[in-house]
Structures are given as C-alpha cells and as structure tokens.
Write an enzyme that holds these catalytic residues in place. Structure first.
Site, mmCIF file in Angstrom:
data_model
loop_
_atom_site.group_PDB
_atom_site.id
_atom_site.type_symbol
_atom_site.label_atom_id
_atom_site.label_comp_id
_atom_site.label_asym_id
_atom_site.label_seq_id
_atom_site.Cartn_x
_atom_site.Cartn_y
_atom_site.Cartn_z
ATOM 1 N N HIS A 14 -2.668 1.348 6.880
ATOM 2 C CA HIS A 14 -2.987 1.217 5.456
ATOM 3 C C HIS A 14 -3.161 2.613 4.872
ATOM 4 O O HIS A 14 -3.621 3.538 5.542
ATOM 5 C CB HIS A 14 -4.273 0.410 5.256
ATOM 6 N N HIS A 72 -5.830 1.765 -4.378
ATOM 7 C CA HIS A 72 -4.868 1.264 -3.396
ATOM 8 C C HIS A 72 -4.463 -0.159 -3.752
ATOM 9 O O HIS A 72 -5.057 -0.800 -4.615
ATOM 10 C CB HIS A 72 -5.467 1.306 -1.981
ATOM 11 N N CYS A 93 0.819 -1.226 0.000
ATOM 12 C CA CYS A 93 0.000 0.000 0.000
ATOM 13 C C CYS A 93 0.847 1.268 0.000
ATOM 14 O O CYS A 93 0.634 2.170 -0.812
ATOM 15 C CB CYS A 93 -0.974 -0.022 1.184
#
Length: 343
Positions: free
Chosen positions: A307, A319, A259
């Site tokens: 994240h 993402h 990520c």
C-alpha cells in the site's frame, strides 16, 4: 483369555452412575450457558471487521500484482511491435539483396550461361554455400562480399524473429497472470462485501469511518514543512483535488484510483512518470526517515510494500484506502510504515 476392560467401580450401581452422569451433563450445560451469556456481544462484529480488513489487504496485494502484470504486458507489447517492425525491414532487405543477385545471375545467363557459383548463391542455404563455394573457388570478391552481407542480414532476421517469439510468449504469460490476479481480487472483494452485509448499519458506518488499522498515527515530525520539491508541491495539490473520488481497483484516474494509481496520476500532473505499482514506486526516488517526511513524499506500508499513500503534512497522508472508501486523509501511522520515498 485375559480381559483388559476396566472393571466397574465398587459401590456405584447402574442407577447411581446414571445419576452422576446426568448431574455432570447438567453442570456442563450450565457452564456453557454461563459462558454464552457472558460472551462479549461485540466479538462477532470485531471478528468480521478484522476479516474484512484482511480481505482488503489481500485484495490490495493482488491488485498490485495485477497492475504489475498489466505494466509488463504493455512493455512487452511494445517489444513485440518493435521486433516485428525490425523483422519486416530485415525481410525487405533480404528480398532486395536476393533480387539484386538474381538480376546478376540473369545477366550472366544471357551472356552465355549461369555460373554454378551463382546458382549456389541464390540457394536457400547461403551458410552451406560459403563452404561449398570456397572449395569450388568460383566466387569473385564482389560475389563473396554480397553473399556475406546476405548471410549477416538473414542471421539478424532469424534473431529478430526469435526475440519476437520470446516476447510474445512472455506477453501471453503476463496476460494469464493478470487474469489470475483479477480473479483473486474479485473473489476477495466479493467475500468482503458479504461480510460487510452481516454488520449492522452502525458497525458498518464505524468500520467505513475508521482508518486502516485504527491507530491514532502519532507523528514525530514538525508541522508546516514545505514540500520536498516544486514538483512534489504540484503532486500534493493534485492529490488534494482527488479527495472524495472512489477507490477503483486497477484504476489510475482521473475518475477513480487504487492506491498506486493515485500516486502515479498525482505525479503525472507534475510531469513525473512513476512506475505503476507500490513496490516499484518505493524506489522511484531516494528514501528518507519517516521523521523527515515532507509533503509529496510517498509513504509505503507493510513489509510487502502493498500500500502507498502521499504525505501531505501535519502527520497526515492522502490515499485511496479500499473499495467503498473514497480518497481521503488518514494518519500517517495508520499501518506499519515500510519506507518513505522522496521523488
């Protein structure tokens, strides 16, 4: 001796008690059978999916810790290299100064004998020499200046060597930490893979299509807003080019991403250097409310900032979700939003 054992209830002989116990056992078995028959057959897949999602979350957290340890190791390798270069230059300077002093001592010896002050001057311990020479009062002004310069250079060299030793120790600790985090990631992903294998094809496909939390991600901001800056616009174009590329933990492109690696790579295309981890990326600009998010803003999730995604407009982010799921669109509200950062 008095017995405290409970006496048998009157009116229930052994055969009656056996009948009562048998009936109770039959009733319990029937109740258990009914509960089993009435159990939701979807509970097991739901439990497995929740466990898989948790494992991915934990693996992601360990991935960011691995990335941080790697980033620190890179920085420390640079520090070690620079300290070693400084130490080498310092040693060369010490050698030159001692050679010059030695030449002076040789010349003095040839002219009629070496002054005891020079003998001390060339000793391995110029610090103690200063004290002793002051007592002897044998130093000329030039000799005193040269000795003090040598003393300063040697002290700086010792400090540089100590810094290099400290940086090397830190480097080894970060390497060890990276190894531990790597093992954690691999263990979590292996467990998640096993659980995925227990799901039916339909359940697995449904899980892989679902967003991280299954939320619909209702978003209050107006659609069609421009990017937060020209460089953000370039980053958005880059992150769109990455759609479909695989999630690879610890990777920052161009063939695969985790990520934070995706965010770092996308902004690098705009000439912007982002930190490696999602925790550090949240502070790479100024924070704005979610309701004011614009394309190119970094959306950081969960309280641990474990994240990160890029807002691309219309209530959507792009993402790298987790292993097995390629870079994709998802609702901005797929997980609890921790902060929004405009780079």
């Amino acid at each position: 001796m008095v017995s405290h054992r409970r006496s048998t209830q009157p009116g229930l002989n052994p055969s009656v008690r056996a009948t009562v116990l048998s009936a109770a056992a039959a009733t319990a078995a029937a109740t258990l059978g009914t509960a089993t028959a009435n159990a939701d057959p979807h509970d097991a897949p739901r439990t497995a999916k929740a466990r898989i999602d948790l494992l991915y979350t934990e693996a992601e957290r360990a991935t960011e810790q691995y990335n941080e340890a790697g980033e620190n190791a890179d920085r420390l390798r640079g520090e070690v290299g620079r300290a070693q270069d400084r130490a080498a230059r310092g040693q060369e300077q010490v050698n030159r100064m001692r050679t010059a002093l030695g030449s002076a001592a040789s010349a003095q010896y040839r002219s009629g004998g070496i002054d005891p002050a020079f003998a001390l001057l060339l000793s391995a311990d110029p610090d103690s020499y200063l004290d002793r020479a002051a007592v002897l009062e044998r130093l000329t002004d030039l000799q005193a200046t040269e000795l003090r310069q040598l003393q300063q250079v040697q002290r700086a060299l010792a400090q540089t060597r100590a810094e290099a030793t400290h940086a090397l120790a830190d480097l080894e600790r970060n390497r060890a930490a990276a190894t531990r985090h790597k093992r954690t990631v691999e263990r979590k992903l292996a467990e998640a893979g096993k659980l995925l294998g227990t799901l039916s094809g339909t359940d697995r496909a449904q899980f892989e299509r679902a967003s991280r939390s299954g939320r619909d991600g209702a978003f209050p901001a107006a659609a069609g807003l421009p990017a937060g800056s020209s460089r953000a616009a370039v980053a958005v174009a880059a992150v769109r080019q990455a759609l479909g590329r695989p999630y690879i933990w610890g990777a920052n492109g161009p063939d695969g991403f985790d990520c934070s690696g995706l965010m770092q790579w996308a902004y690098a295309q705009a000439g912007v250097s982002l930190p490696r981890t999602s925790q550090a990326q949240r502070y790479a600009g100024h924070m704005v409310p979610l309701s004011e998010a614009r394309p190119g803003d970094l959306v950081v999730y969960r309280a641990d900032a474990g994240h990160v995604a890029m807002y691309v407009g219309n209530g959507q982010v792009i993402h790298a979700p987790y292993p097995g799921a390629p870079v994709r669109y998802d609702p901005v509200g797929m997980m609890p939003v921790s902060s929004v950062t405009r780079v």
